[in-house]
Design a protein around this motif. Structure first.
Motif, PDB file in Angstrom:
ATOM      1  N   HIS A  77       0.841  -1.200   0.000  1.00 23.03           N
ATOM      2  CA  HIS A  77       0.000   0.000   0.000  1.00 23.03           C
ATOM      3  C   HIS A  77       0.881   1.257   0.000  1.00 23.03           C
ATOM      4  O   HIS A  77       0.585   2.248  -0.695  1.00 23.03           O
ATOM      5  CB  HIS A  77      -0.917  -0.002   1.216  1.00 23.03           C
ATOM      6  CG  HIS A  77      -1.756   1.235   1.351  1.00 23.03           C
ATOM      7  ND1 HIS A  77      -2.713   1.599   0.428  1.00 23.03           N
ATOM      8  CD2 HIS A  77      -1.770   2.210   2.311  1.00 23.03           C
ATOM      9  CE1 HIS A  77      -3.285   2.733   0.808  1.00 23.03           C
ATOM     10  NE2 HIS A  77      -2.716   3.124   1.945  1.00 23.03           N
ATOM     11  N   GLY A  80       2.030   1.872  -3.392  1.00 23.45           N
ATOM     12  CA  GLY A  80       0.971   2.201  -4.342  1.00 23.45           C
ATOM     13  C   GLY A  80       0.995   1.319  -5.573  1.00 23.45           C
ATOM     14  O   GLY A  80       0.616   1.739  -6.665  1.00 23.45           O
ATOM     15  N   CYS A  82      -0.564  -1.719  -5.843  1.00 21.30           N
ATOM     16  CA  CYS A  82      -1.715  -2.622  -5.953  1.00 21.30           C
ATOM     17  C   CYS A  82      -2.957  -1.963  -5.348  1.00 21.30           C
ATOM     18  O   CYS A  82      -2.889  -0.900  -4.727  1.00 21.30           O
ATOM     19  CB  CYS A  82      -1.422  -3.948  -5.256  1.00 21.30           C
ATOM     20  SG  CYS A  82      -0.928  -3.777  -3.529  1.00 21.30           S
ATOM     21  N   ASP A  83      -4.084  -2.622  -5.528  1.00 17.30           N
ATOM     22  CA  ASP A  83      -5.368  -2.108  -5.044  1.00 17.30           C
ATOM     23  C   ASP A  83      -5.647  -2.708  -3.664  1.00 17.30           C
ATOM     24  O   ASP A  83      -5.914  -3.897  -3.523  1.00 17.30           O
ATOM     25  CB  ASP A  83      -6.473  -2.495  -6.022  1.00 17.30           C
ATOM     26  CG  ASP A  83      -7.802  -1.826  -5.689  1.00 17.30           C
ATOM     27  OD1 ASP A  83      -7.953  -1.302  -4.562  1.00 17.30           O
ATOM     28  OD2 ASP A  83      -8.701  -1.838  -6.558  1.00 17.30           O
ATOM     29  N   THR A  84      -5.576  -1.876  -2.646  1.00 19.87           N
ATOM     30  CA  THR A  84      -5.755  -2.362  -1.283  1.00 19.87           C
ATOM     31  C   THR A  84      -7.218  -2.599  -0.923  1.00 19.87           C
ATOM     32  O   THR A  84      -7.519  -3.182   0.122  1.00 19.87           O
ATOM     33  CB  THR A  84      -5.157  -1.354  -0.272  1.00 19.87           C
ATOM     34  OG1 THR A  84      -5.783  -0.089  -0.466  1.00 19.87           O
ATOM     35  CG2 THR A  84      -3.665  -1.227  -0.458  1.00 19.87           C
ATOM     36  N   LEU A  85      -8.145  -2.135  -1.765  1.00 18.17           N
ATOM     37  CA  LEU A  85      -9.569  -2.246  -1.448  1.00 18.17           C
ATOM     38  C   LEU A  85     -10.216  -3.499  -2.027  1.00 18.17           C
ATOM     39  O   LEU A  85     -11.263  -3.933  -1.552  1.00 18.17           O
ATOM     40  CB  LEU A  85     -10.317  -1.001  -1.957  1.00 18.17           C
ATOM     41  CG  LEU A  85      -9.859   0.337  -1.362  1.00 18.17           C
ATOM     42  CD1 LEU A  85     -10.654   1.482  -1.967  1.00 18.17           C
ATOM     43  CD2 LEU A  85      -9.998   0.323   0.158  1.00 18.17           C
ATOM     44  N   THR A  86      -9.600  -4.080  -3.056  1.00 19.03           N
ATOM     45  CA  THR A  86     -10.214  -5.256  -3.676  1.00 19.03           C
ATOM     46  C   THR A  86      -9.680  -6.542  -3.055  1.00 19.03           C
ATOM     47  O   THR A  86      -8.517  -6.615  -2.635  1.00 19.03           O
ATOM     48  CB  THR A  86      -9.955  -5.280  -5.193  1.00 19.03           C
ATOM     49  OG1 THR A  86     -10.638  -6.396  -5.756  1.00 19.03           O
ATOM     50  CG2 THR A  86      -8.461  -5.396  -5.496  1.00 19.03           C
ATOM     51  N   ASN A  91      -7.278 -10.142 -11.276  1.00 16.18           N
ATOM     52  CA  ASN A  91      -7.190  -9.025 -12.205  1.00 16.18           C
ATOM     53  C   ASN A  91      -5.746  -8.537 -12.257  1.00 16.18           C
ATOM     54  O   ASN A  91      -5.244  -7.897 -11.330  1.00 16.18           O
ATOM     55  CB  ASN A  91      -8.109  -7.888 -11.760  1.00 16.18           C
ATOM     56  CG  ASN A  91      -8.197  -6.782 -12.799  1.00 16.18           C
ATOM     57  OD1 ASN A  91      -7.341  -6.654 -13.667  1.00 16.18           O
ATOM     58  ND2 ASN A  91      -9.247  -5.968 -12.714  1.00 16.18           N
ATOM     59  N   GLU A  94      -5.373  -4.485 -12.486  1.00 18.10           N
ATOM     60  CA  GLU A  94      -5.555  -3.796 -11.207  1.00 18.10           C
ATOM     61  C   GLU A  94      -5.413  -4.841 -10.102  1.00 18.10           C
ATOM     62  O   GLU A  94      -6.391  -5.252  -9.475  1.00 18.10           O
ATOM     63  CB  GLU A  94      -6.922  -3.119 -11.145  1.00 18.10           C
ATOM     64  CG  GLU A  94      -7.090  -2.015 -12.196  1.00 18.10           C
ATOM     65  CD  GLU A  94      -8.456  -1.364 -12.117  1.00 18.10           C
ATOM     66  OE1 GLU A  94      -9.250  -1.737 -11.218  1.00 18.10           O
ATOM     67  OE2 GLU A  94      -8.737  -0.471 -12.939  1.00 18.10           O
ATOM     68  N   ALA A  96      -4.820  -7.062  -6.818  1.00 14.92           N
ATOM     69  CA  ALA A  96      -4.992  -6.951  -5.374  1.00 14.92           C
ATOM     70  C   ALA A  96      -3.621  -7.077  -4.707  1.00 14.92           C
ATOM     71  O   ALA A  96      -2.665  -7.566  -5.303  1.00 14.92           O
ATOM     72  CB  ALA A  96      -5.931  -8.046  -4.877  1.00 14.92           C
ATOM     73  N   CYS A  97      -3.543  -6.622  -3.476  1.00 11.73           N
ATOM     74  CA  CYS A  97      -2.283  -6.746  -2.720  1.00 11.73           C
ATOM     75  C   CYS A  97      -2.206  -8.165  -2.170  1.00 11.73           C
ATOM     76  O   CYS A  97      -2.342  -8.413  -0.959  1.00 11.73           O
ATOM     77  CB  CYS A  97      -2.237  -5.710  -1.603  1.00 11.73           C
ATOM     78  SG  CYS A  97      -2.264  -3.999  -2.209  1.00 11.73           S
ATOM     79  N   HIS A 126       0.198  -5.286 -14.405  1.00  9.94           N
ATOM     80  CA  HIS A 126       0.350  -3.973 -15.037  1.00  9.94           C
ATOM     81  C   HIS A 126       0.862  -4.105 -16.468  1.00  9.94           C
ATOM     82  O   HIS A 126       1.613  -3.241 -16.952  1.00  9.94           O
ATOM     83  CB  HIS A 126       1.275  -3.077 -14.222  1.00  9.94           C
ATOM     84  CG  HIS A 126       0.746  -2.779 -12.854  1.00  9.94           C
ATOM     85  ND1 HIS A 126       1.559  -2.675 -11.743  1.00  9.94           N
ATOM     86  CD2 HIS A 126      -0.520  -2.593 -12.387  1.00  9.94           C
ATOM     87  CE1 HIS A 126       0.834  -2.422 -10.680  1.00  9.94           C
ATOM     88  NE2 HIS A 126      -0.437  -2.359 -11.045  1.00  9.94           N
TER      89      HIS A 126
END
Length: 228
Positions: A77, A80, A82-86, A91, A94, A96-97, A126
């Motif tokens: 996080h 920055g 990866c997506d910390t919310l998913t 995917n 985008e 996930a962490c 990416h």
């Protein structure tokens, strides 16, 4: 008859003792000779060769990968990357962490990731077609990327410093042919620096050609931006 037997026994004993005295004198003489002869003329005792310990080979299956220290998600996080919310880990655009996409290695052995680490990123994340190895070190309370490789870690070797030497496997395509390079890097002045190419297409480079081949391979890696 009896007297002759006794006389024979006495002679045998005298001969036995005489031989023993001669043998003992020879042993003593050899010992004295060893100490009296100059050291340069003495035959050197062969010293057994030093045995170098092999490095630690590394392979990564992201489907079996796990986070081990508990601070990996927080560090991802912070980067920055990866997506910390998913929570979905399917995917690549985008990501996930998740350990399905990222693997951590200590920058120094047995140290906490908080102050520095190596991060292996899965191919496809990416839109990068190959795996990437990113080296981070904390400076002034911030994580700073000190190395980047479009390749992946396959071996760690003990060095004279607290940072292991590392071997990275690179891939490039030239004239419709695939080439794989195994290259050695050593820590120097705050980052990993190229040392040499050891194998090409899983064949060891001949010792007498290592220097010349390594220069050519470094040119390929730089031109293709496999080192950044």
């Amino acid at each position: 008859m009896t007297q002759n037997k006794q006389t024979g026994k006495v002679r045998s004993r005298k001969l036995f003792y005489r031989r023993g005295i001669i043998l003992l004198a020879s042993i003593i003489g050899v010992g004295l000779l060893y100490y009296l002869v100059p050291s340069k003329l003495k035959k050197p005792v062969p010293v057994p060769p030093k045995i170098s310990l092999p490095g630690k080979e590394i392979s990564t299956d992201f489907n079996l990968n796990t986070f081990t220290q508990g601070n990996e998600t927080r560090l991802l996080h912070e980067l920055g990357i990866c997506d910390t919310l998913t929570l979905k880990d399917n995917n690549l655009d985008e990501p996930a962490c998740s350990p399905r996409f990222f693997r951590f290695f200590p920058l120094k052995n047995n140290t906490n990731f908080n102050n520095g680490f190596m991060l292996l990123v899965r191919s496809g994340v990416h839109a990068f077609p190959t795996r990437r190895l990113l080296i981070f070190q904390r400076e002034s309370n911030q994580l700073v990327q000190v190395n980047g490789f479009n390749g992946y870690l396959i071996e760690r070797r003990k060095s004279n410093t607290e940072y292991d030497d590392i071997v990275i496997r690179f891939f490039e395509r030239f004239d419709k042919q695939k080439y794989f390079y195994h290259c050695l890097f050593s820590w120097d002045q705050g980052k990993y620096k190229y040392v040499k190419c050891e194998e090409i297409n899983d064949q060891k480079v001949k010792i007498e050609k290592v220097d010349s081949v390594s220069k050519v391979v470094l040119g390929y890696l730089s031109d293709k931006k496999l080192i950044f």
